[in-house]
Scaffold this motif. Structure first.
Motif, mmCIF file in Angstrom:
data_model
loop_
_atom_site.group_PDB
_atom_site.id
_atom_site.type_symbol
_atom_site.label_atom_id
_atom_site.label_comp_id
_atom_site.label_asym_id
_atom_site.label_seq_id
_atom_site.Cartn_x
_atom_site.Cartn_y
_atom_site.Cartn_z
ATOM 1 N N MET A 75 0.821 -1.190 0.000
ATOM 2 C CA MET A 75 0.000 0.000 0.000
ATOM 3 C C MET A 75 0.874 1.266 0.000
ATOM 4 S SD MET A 75 -3.120 0.697 -0.078
ATOM 5 C CE MET A 75 -4.206 2.020 0.180
ATOM 6 N N VAL A 76 1.983 1.213 0.741
ATOM 7 C CA VAL A 76 2.881 2.358 0.815
ATOM 8 C C VAL A 76 3.521 2.605 -0.545
ATOM 9 C CG1 VAL A 76 4.950 3.266 1.917
ATOM 10 C CG2 VAL A 76 3.303 1.960 3.259
ATOM 11 N N LEU A 77 3.839 1.553 -1.253
ATOM 12 C CA LEU A 77 4.435 1.682 -2.581
ATOM 13 C C LEU A 77 3.465 2.357 -3.544
ATOM 14 C CD1 LEU A 77 6.804 1.021 -4.469
ATOM 15 C CD2 LEU A 77 5.664 -1.135 -4.973
ATOM 16 N N LEU A 78 2.190 1.978 -3.475
ATOM 17 C CA LEU A 78 1.181 2.571 -4.330
ATOM 18 C C LEU A 78 1.003 4.063 -4.016
ATOM 19 C CD1 LEU A 78 -0.821 1.971 -6.581
ATOM 20 C CD2 LEU A 78 -2.518 1.437 -4.825
ATOM 21 N N GLN A 79 1.021 4.425 -2.744
ATOM 22 C CA GLN A 79 0.917 5.833 -2.352
ATOM 23 C C GLN A 79 2.126 6.631 -2.857
ATOM 24 O OE1 GLN A 79 0.544 5.781 1.908
ATOM 25 N NE2 GLN A 79 -1.659 6.240 1.828
ATOM 26 N N THR A 80 3.300 6.068 -2.759
ATOM 27 C CA THR A 80 4.515 6.740 -3.208
ATOM 28 C C THR A 80 4.475 6.977 -4.718
ATOM 29 O OG1 THR A 80 5.729 5.625 -1.441
ATOM 30 C CG2 THR A 80 7.027 6.628 -3.206
ATOM 31 N N ILE A 81 4.058 5.972 -5.465
ATOM 32 C CA ILE A 81 3.966 6.106 -6.917
ATOM 33 C C ILE A 81 2.926 7.167 -7.282
ATOM 34 C CG2 ILE A 81 3.301 4.920 -9.057
ATOM 35 C CD1 ILE A 81 4.538 2.381 -7.866
ATOM 36 N N LEU A 82 1.782 7.161 -6.594
ATOM 37 C CA LEU A 82 0.734 8.142 -6.851
ATOM 38 C C LEU A 82 1.219 9.563 -6.527
ATOM 39 C CD1 LEU A 82 -2.201 8.568 -7.716
ATOM 40 C CD2 LEU A 82 -2.840 8.334 -5.316
ATOM 41 N N ILE A 83 1.940 9.734 -5.439
ATOM 42 C CA ILE A 83 2.471 11.055 -5.063
ATOM 43 C C ILE A 83 3.490 11.531 -6.092
ATOM 44 C CG2 ILE A 83 3.901 12.258 -3.364
ATOM 45 C CD1 ILE A 83 2.435 10.632 -1.201
ATOM 46 N N VAL A 84 4.358 10.633 -6.548
ATOM 47 C CA VAL A 84 5.352 11.001 -7.543
ATOM 48 C C VAL A 84 4.675 11.435 -8.838
ATOM 49 C CG1 VAL A 84 7.175 10.059 -9.022
ATOM 50 C CG2 VAL A 84 7.206 9.611 -6.571
ATOM 51 N N ILE A 85 3.647 10.706 -9.266
ATOM 52 C CA ILE A 85 2.927 11.062 -10.491
ATOM 53 C C ILE A 85 2.223 12.407 -10.330
ATOM 54 C CG2 ILE A 85 0.977 10.398 -11.972
ATOM 55 C CD1 ILE A 85 1.842 7.481 -11.560
ATOM 56 N N LEU A 86 1.574 12.633 -9.184
ATOM 57 C CA LEU A 86 0.890 13.902 -8.949
ATOM 58 C C LEU A 86 1.872 15.074 -8.918
ATOM 59 C CD1 LEU A 86 -1.816 12.918 -6.301
ATOM 60 C CD2 LEU A 86 -2.181 13.561 -8.689
ATOM 61 N N VAL A 87 3.002 14.878 -8.272
ATOM 62 C CA VAL A 87 4.014 15.940 -8.214
ATOM 63 C C VAL A 87 4.558 16.209 -9.614
ATOM 64 C CG1 VAL A 87 6.340 16.484 -7.375
ATOM 65 C CG2 VAL A 87 4.623 15.594 -5.808
ATOM 66 N N TYR A 88 4.755 15.175 -10.409
ATOM 67 C CA TYR A 88 5.255 15.334 -11.775
ATOM 68 C C TYR A 88 4.293 16.178 -12.602
ATOM 69 C CZ TYR A 88 6.284 14.187 -16.621
ATOM 70 O OH TYR A 88 6.537 14.262 -17.964
ATOM 71 N N TYR A 89 2.997 15.829 -12.569
ATOM 72 C CA TYR A 89 2.029 16.585 -13.359
ATOM 73 C C TYR A 89 1.823 18.000 -12.818
ATOM 74 C CZ TYR A 89 0.866 12.762 -16.443
ATOM 75 O OH TYR A 89 0.940 11.794 -17.404
ATOM 76 N N ALA A 90 1.909 18.177 -11.501
ATOM 77 C CA ALA A 90 1.795 19.518 -10.930
ATOM 78 C C ALA A 90 2.964 20.398 -11.379
ATOM 79 C CB ALA A 90 1.726 19.431 -9.406
ATOM 80 N N LEU A 91 4.170 19.850 -11.347
ATOM 81 C CA LEU A 91 5.334 20.604 -11.810
ATOM 82 C C LEU A 91 5.268 20.880 -13.311
ATOM 83 C CD1 LEU A 91 8.245 18.969 -9.776
ATOM 84 C CD2 LEU A 91 7.250 21.241 -9.476
ATOM 85 N N LYS A 92 4.744 19.926 -14.067
ATOM 86 C CA LYS A 92 4.618 20.111 -15.509
ATOM 87 C C LYS A 92 3.644 21.252 -15.819
ATOM 88 C CE LYS A 92 3.692 17.394 -19.640
ATOM 89 N NZ LYS A 92 3.283 16.088 -20.166
#
Length: 86
Positions: free
Chosen positions: A1-18
């Motif tokens: 579950m922690v891995l899924l949260q980390t991947i989701l946070i990384v994707i959200l941060v990527y799109y927010a920065l983009k």
């Protein structure tokens, strides 16, 4: 579950920065171009003021070259014919 949260946070941060970059990059480039043109204008401002007073907008100026004078008495030199030796 922690891995899924980390991947989701990384994707959200990527799109927010983009999205932030697409909004912020043109503003930063405009700022940099404006500052550079101001510095260039300060450095070469004296030349620009002279050019503006020389001619007004809408005026047409025609500059002609002086006629080229040919000098027939000018000696060019000797002509030497070279031949290839096998």
């Amino acid at each position: 579950m922690v891995l899924l949260q980390t991947i989701l946070i990384v994707i959200l941060v990527y799109y927010a920065l983009k999205m932030l970059w697409t909004w912020l990059a043109p503003k930063l480039l405009n700022y940099a171009v404006k500052k550079t043109s101001e510095r260039f204008g300060q450095q070469f401002g004296g030349h620009q003021a002279y050019d503006n007073t020389k001619e007004r907008e809408g005026e047409t100026s025609v500059f002609q070259k002086p006629p080229r004078r040919s000098n027939p008495s000018k000696k060019v030199g000797e002509y030497i014919d070279f031949e290839e030796i096998d």
